[in-house]
Scaffold this motif. Structure first.
Motif, PDB file in Angstrom:
ATOM      1  N   ARG A 256      20.839  43.836  39.508  1.00 19.01           N
ATOM      2  CA  ARG A 256      20.365  42.697  38.715  1.00 19.01           C
ATOM      3  C   ARG A 256      21.388  41.569  38.694  1.00 19.01           C
ATOM      4  O   ARG A 256      21.038  40.386  38.800  1.00 19.01           O
ATOM      5  N   ASP A 257      22.667  41.925  38.557  1.00 16.53           N
ATOM      6  CA  ASP A 257      23.721  40.914  38.544  1.00 16.53           C
ATOM      7  C   ASP A 257      23.772  40.164  39.871  1.00 16.53           C
ATOM      8  O   ASP A 257      23.887  38.933  39.906  1.00 16.53           O
TER       9      ASP A 257
ATOM     10  N   LYS B 115      22.160  47.813  37.091  1.00 17.02           N
ATOM     11  CA  LYS B 115      22.817  46.634  36.522  1.00 17.02           C
ATOM     12  C   LYS B 115      23.503  45.824  37.618  1.00 17.02           C
ATOM     13  O   LYS B 115      23.460  44.585  37.618  1.00 17.02           O
ATOM     14  N   GLU B 116      24.128  46.513  38.568  1.00 11.78           N
ATOM     15  CA  GLU B 116      24.778  45.807  39.667  1.00 11.78           C
ATOM     16  C   GLU B 116      23.759  44.999  40.468  1.00 11.78           C
ATOM     17  O   GLU B 116      23.991  43.825  40.802  1.00 11.78           O
TER      18      GLU B 116
ATOM     19  N   GLN C   1      20.854  37.815  40.393  1.00 10.92           N
ATOM     20  CA  GLN C   1      21.007  36.576  39.637  1.00 10.92           C
ATOM     21  C   GLN C   1      21.938  35.609  40.360  1.00 10.92           C
ATOM     22  O   GLN C   1      21.667  34.404  40.420  1.00 10.92           O
TER      23      GLN C   1
END
Length: 210
Positions: free
Chosen positions: A77-78, A74-75, A81
């Protein structure tokens, strides 16, 4: 005369219960680190018996690896982005440094540091750690390689330079966490070091004013 009745048990579908246990473990790891993941801690937080946790997650090693991979994925992907919204490679590299050294990721720094240490005794976690390290390598190397294509950077070794940048940022974040200092104050110096590593024009890798 009043009486107290025990809290009724809620029967959940197996998939729902399994997901709940993983979510509970993930919340504990984010708050307290991977080392806090025990059957008892997960059971208490989820409000179930330890045996039920063991039933759905028979291997704590696998659960720790799953939680680690989910948090770090998740980190990544963040961050992808955030930096992906910036077109210029030098600005993108500055945004990366700003984002990773903004002082707001201490809980994930703990997960990373504990992951490296615990992976020595957890084969499943070791696989997850290497996979996520490669994700970071791919992300940073792509920024450096793009800068080389546009002429913003001049290094002939984008892969090696990406590794050095990751090591520098990770090391400063871990040191700041251990020392109880603010990692944001190192961002401008890290940007200047990054310029030297990638062969960028001085001042082109900009970070927020501190």
């Amino acid at each position: 005369m009043s009486s107290t009745s025990p809290r009724p048990r809620i029967r959940k579908a197996p998939a729902e219960r399994a997901a709940e246990i993983v979510a509970t473990a993930t919340a504990i790891a984010r708050e307290h680190g991977l080392s806090a993941l025990t059957l008892r801690a997960i059971a208490e937080r989820a409000g179930v018996a330890s045996g039920l946790v063991a039933h759905y997650q028979p291997s704590m090693d696998d659960l720790v690896a799953r939680v680690y991979a989910d948090l770090v994925e998740k980190e990544v992907r963040d961050v992808e982005q955030v930096v992906g919204a910036v077109a210029d490679p030098a600005e993108r590299l500055g945004t990366l440094i700003d984002t990773l050294m903004d002082g707001g990721r201490d809980e994930l720094t703990v997960v990373w540091v504990e992951g490296w240490a615990m992976a020595r005794r957890n084969d499943a976690l070791a696989v997850a750690v290497r996979a996520q390290m490669q994700r970071w390598q791919t992300l940073v190397e792509a920024i450096v390689a793009d800068g080389c294509r546009t002429g913003a950077f001049s290094t002939a070794e984008p892969g090696e330079v990406a590794w050095e940048l990751i090591g520098m940022i990770d090391g400063l974040n871990a040191q700041s966490l251990a020392r109880g200092t603010d990692t944001t104050r190192f961002a401008p110096r890290t940007a200047r070091a990054a310029e030297a590593l990638v062969g960028a024009r001085p001042g082109s890798v900009a970070v927020s004013a501190r």
